[in-house]
Design a protein around this motif. Structure first.
Motif, short mmCIF file in Angstrom:
data_model
loop_
_atom_site.label_atom_id
_atom_site.label_comp_id
_atom_site.label_asym_id
_atom_site.label_seq_id
_atom_site.Cartn_x
_atom_site.Cartn_y
_atom_site.Cartn_z
N GLU A 356 34.35 46.96 -16.91
CA GLU A 356 33.98 46.56 -15.55
C GLU A 356 32.48 46.36 -15.43
OE1 GLU A 356 34.87 48.00 -10.95
OE2 GLU A 356 36.03 48.82 -12.62
N GLU A 357 31.70 47.29 -15.97
CA GLU A 357 30.25 47.16 -15.92
C GLU A 357 29.77 45.97 -16.74
OE1 GLU A 357 28.43 50.80 -17.12
OE2 GLU A 357 29.15 51.94 -15.38
N THR A 360 30.53 42.74 -14.89
CA THR A 360 29.60 42.58 -13.77
C THR A 360 28.26 42.06 -14.25
OG1 THR A 360 30.66 44.30 -12.44
CG2 THR A 360 28.38 43.78 -11.93
N GLU A 361 27.74 42.66 -15.31
CA GLU A 361 26.45 42.23 -15.85
C GLU A 361 26.53 40.81 -16.40
OE1 GLU A 361 23.42 43.65 -15.67
OE2 GLU A 361 24.51 44.97 -14.29
N LYS A 364 26.61 38.33 -13.44
CA LYS A 364 25.28 38.24 -12.83
C LYS A 364 24.33 37.43 -13.70
CE LYS A 364 25.18 42.53 -10.10
NZ LYS A 364 24.52 43.85 -9.97
N GLY A 386 36.09 43.24 -9.41
CA GLY A 386 34.65 43.42 -9.40
C GLY A 386 33.92 42.12 -9.67
N ALA A 387 34.42 41.34 -10.62
CA ALA A 387 33.77 40.07 -10.95
C ALA A 387 33.97 39.03 -9.86
CB ALA A 387 34.32 39.56 -12.28
N LEU A 390 31.67 39.47 -6.84
CA LEU A 390 30.26 39.14 -7.06
C LEU A 390 30.04 37.69 -7.45
CD1 LEU A 390 29.05 42.29 -9.01
CD2 LEU A 390 28.50 41.69 -6.66
N TYR A 391 31.10 36.99 -7.79
CA TYR A 391 30.94 35.63 -8.27
C TYR A 391 30.55 34.67 -7.16
CZ TYR A 391 31.80 31.12 -10.37
OH TYR A 391 31.64 29.82 -10.81
#
Length: 529
Positions: A356-357, A360-361, A364, A386-387, A390-391
Motif C-alpha cells: 500500500e505504501e 501510494t509513493e 505520487k 489508496g491509489a 490519490l490518483y
C-alpha cells in the motif's frame, strides 16, 4: 422535456457596489450584515433564477479568521433560504486558495478535510452542492469526494478554463468530463474566467463529451481593471442575454452568471431564453481514462498499455521496489511514454514490502513525471483504494473477475472513485475453455456492474487469450465485441503464448488494447496495422 434551469449571478459584484473593498471577506457579511446578503439573494430570485448560491465561496478554515466555518456557513444557508421562496439553495464551495501537492504544500488529505467541514456545516439545510471555479482537477476531486462522503445531496461541479480550454494545472475539457462523470456528479460545466463569447466554443466541446447536464455560468465578459484599481466587466445585460441565448440553444441545461453579472443580467437572460426547452441528454458511450493533463479514448486505434512497471516481468523494477528507488520507476514510465505507450501500468506487489505504501509513493511520483493516464494494478482492495483516492484523474483499474468476492470488493471502489476496470473472463470455475463460455462469464460480470450503477462503457474485458486454445481466445474477442459492445484487452506475461503474430490476429479480431512492452519493436509493429 424540461425547461432550462437558471442559476443566479455574482454575489461579489453586488457587494462591491454596496461598498465592499477589494480583498474584503464577503462571507463574513453573512453574520455582520445578513440583511444585505438576503436582499441580494432576493433580487436574484425576483430576476427569475431557480437556484440561489449561498454566500460561502471562500468560507473555509484556511481563509476564515474571526468566525468558524460552522458559524459562517450556517448563517449563509439561512440567509439564502430566507430569500428563496421555494427556489433551490445551493451550498457554494470554491477553491481553498492553496495549491495542492506537488505544485503546492496542501495535501490531498487536508483538502478533503477542509471541504468536508464546509459540507457538514451546510448540507443539512441546502438542496444541492455547487463546487465551482476549480482550476485544478486534484482539488476538484478532493471537493467532490468530500461532498459525496459527507452528504447525500446532488453535487454539481464547474471549472474555470483559459481560452484554449485548459485548467491552470493543465487538464483539458475531456479529462475534466471523464473525471467528474467517473466520480458521479449530477451536473458539470464551466464558470468564471471568461465571458459568454469566449465560452461558446468550449461549451460545445464539453457538450460533445458529456452525458450529463451541462452548466454554463460565465462572467460578464473578460475582466478589466479601472483607474481606481477595481475590477469591472463591460458586457451589459442585453449582450450577455443574446450570447446566453445562443449557448442555451446549443444545448446547455443550466445557465446563470458569474463575476460582473447582476440581477439585470439574469432577468434579461431569463426573458430571452424562457421559451427554450432542455435538449435531451445524449449518452456518449465512450470508454475514457484520464490523467491530470489529458485523456485517452478507447476507439478504433488499439491502445498501448505500457506494462514494464511490474516486478513479475521486470527485474530492475523488482530491485528498485526492494530499495525504495522511485527514480527507476519514473524512468521506466518516461521511457515507455517515449516509446509510444498511451497508458502506464503500475504494479508494485513483491514480498517483504508494504504494498500500500509503495503504491501510494509510486502514484505520487508518476503523477509528477508523466502526463499519461495510469493503470493501477493490485489484488489487494486496500491497495487499490489508496491509489484510486490519490490518483489525479480517472484511472484504469486492474482488475476484477467473475468471482463473487472479487466483484463485491472491486466494483464498490470503481463506483466510488470512478475509473475503467479490466474484467477477467473467469470465475470460481476458472477460465472457460470455450469462447462461448468466456462470453457468458463476461455477460455475468457486466450485468453485475450495471446493477451496481457502473456503465458498461467502463468495463473492458480480458478474454484470457493466453490460456488454453489460442483460437478460442481470438473467437472470444470477436464474440464479446460484437455481442456485448464493450472494449477488450490482452494482458501479457513472460509465460504467455502470445507473441507479435498473435497480436496481429487479435487486432484484426477486434482487440482494443494490450498490456505490452512498448520498447519491444516487434510487439509495437503488430499494432501498426
Amino acid at each position: 422535456m424540461e425547461r432550462l434551469v437558471y442559476f443566479d449571478g455574482a454575489m461579489g459584484t453586488m457587494l462591491q457596489k454596496s461598498g465592499l473593498k477589494a480583498g474584503g471577506m464577503p462571507e463574513i457579511l453573512n453574520i455582520t450584515n445578513p440583511g444585505l446578503i438576503t436582499d441580494i439573494h432576493r433580487q436574484y430570485a425576483e430576476a427569475g433564477c431557480d437556484i440561489i448560491k449561498t454566500n460561502t465561496f471562500g468560507a473555509n478554515s484556511l481563509k476564515l479568521k474571526d468566525y468558524t466555518v460552522g458559524e459562517v456557513v450556517s448563517a449563509a444557508v439561512e440567509n439564502a433560504r430566507a430569500a428563496a421562496d421555494g427556489r433551490l439553495v445551493a451550498l457554494d464551495i470554491g477553491p481553498t486558495g492553496k495549491l495542492l501537492e506537488p505544485m503546492g504544500e496542501l495535501s490531498f488529505k487536508r483538502a478533503y478535510e477542509v471541504f468536508g467541514e464546509i459540507v457538514r456545516a451546510g448540507a443539512t439545510d441546502a438542496d444541492l452542492i455547487l463546487i465551482e471555479t476549480m482550476s485544478d482537477t486534484y482539488e476538484l476531486k478532493a471537493a467532490v469526494l468530500a461532498a459525496k462522503g459527507n452528504s447525500s445531496l446532488p453535487v454539481y461541479a464547474t471549472v474555470t478554463v483559459d481560452e484554449a480550454g485548459r485548467l491552470l494545472t493543465g487538464a483539458d475539457i475531456l479529462s475534466v468530463v471523464a473525471l467528474l462523470e467517473g466520480l458521479g456528479v449530477d451536473a458539470l460545466g464551466i464558470n468564471c474566467g471568461l465571458g459568454p463569447k469566449q465560452i461558446k466554443g468550449l461549451f460545445k466541446t464539453m457538450r460533445d463529451y458529456a452525458s450529463i447536464p451541462v452548466i454554463i455560468n460565465p462572467n460578464a465578459g473578460l475582466p478589466k481593471v479601472g483607474e481606481d484599481g477595481m475590477t469591472y466587466y463591460e458586457v451589459g445585460p442585453e449582450e450577455f442575454a443574446e450570447d446566453m441565448l445562443e449557448i442555451a440553444s446549443s444545448g446547455a441545461n443550466i445557465i446563470g452568471g458569474c463575476c460582473g453579472t447582476t440581477p439585470e443580467h439574469i432577468a434579461r437572460m431569463v426573458e430571452k431564453t424562457r421559451h427554450l426547452m432542455q435538449k435531451p441528454l445524449n449518452p456518449k458511450g465512450q470508454t475514457v481514462v484520464s490523467s491530470y493533463a489529458g485523456a485517452v479514448i478507447f476507439d478504433e486505434k488499439p491502445i498501448i498499455i505500457g506494462g514494464r512497471i511490474n516486478p513479475n516481468v521486470n527485474d530492475s523494477v523488482r530491485n528498485a521496489l526492494s530499495e525504495g528507488d522511485m527514480d527507476t520507476i519514473t524512468d521506466e514510465a518516461m521511457e515507455q511514454a517515449d516509446a509510444g505507450a498511451d497508458i502506464v501500468a503500475v504494479n508494485v506487489a513483491i514480498p517483504d514490502i508494504n504494498e500500500e505504501e509503495a503504491m501510494t509513493e509510486a502514484v505520487k511520483s508518476l503523477q509528477q513525471f508523466t502526463r499519461l493516464p495510469l493503470m493501477i494494478e493490485s489484488e489487494s482492495p486496500s491497495v487499490l483504494e489508496g491509489a484510486l483516492r490519490l490518483y489525479n484523474g480517472k484511472a484504469l483499474i486492474s482488475c476484477v473477475s467473475g468471482k463473487k468476492e472479487s466483484m463485491n470488493t472491486v466494483f464498490p471502489l470503481v463506483k466510488k472513485y470512478g475509473g475503467v476496470v479490466i474484467a477477467l473472463a473467469l470465475d470460481e470455475n476458472g477460465i472457460p475453455p470455450t469462447a462461448e463460455g468466456r462470453l457468458e462469464t463476461a455477460e455475468k460480470i457486466i450485468k453485475n456492474a450495471i446493477e451496481r450503477g457502473i456503465d458498461k462503457k467502463d468495463i473492458i474485458i480480458d478474454v484470457c487469450a493466453g490460456a488454453g486454445n489460442p483460437d478460442e481466445g481470438l473467437k472470444a474477442l470477436k464474440l464479446i465485441r460484437e455481442r456485448l459492445g464493450v472494449k477488450t484487452v490482452l494482458g501479457i506475461s513472460k509465460t504467455d503464448i502470445i507473441n507479435a503474430d498473435f497480436l496481429k490476429e487479435a487486432v484484426n479480431s477486434g482487440l482494443c488494447a494490450a498490456v505490452v512492452d512498448p520498447c519491444n519493436d516487434e510487439i509495437m509493429e503488430a499494432f501498426s496495422l
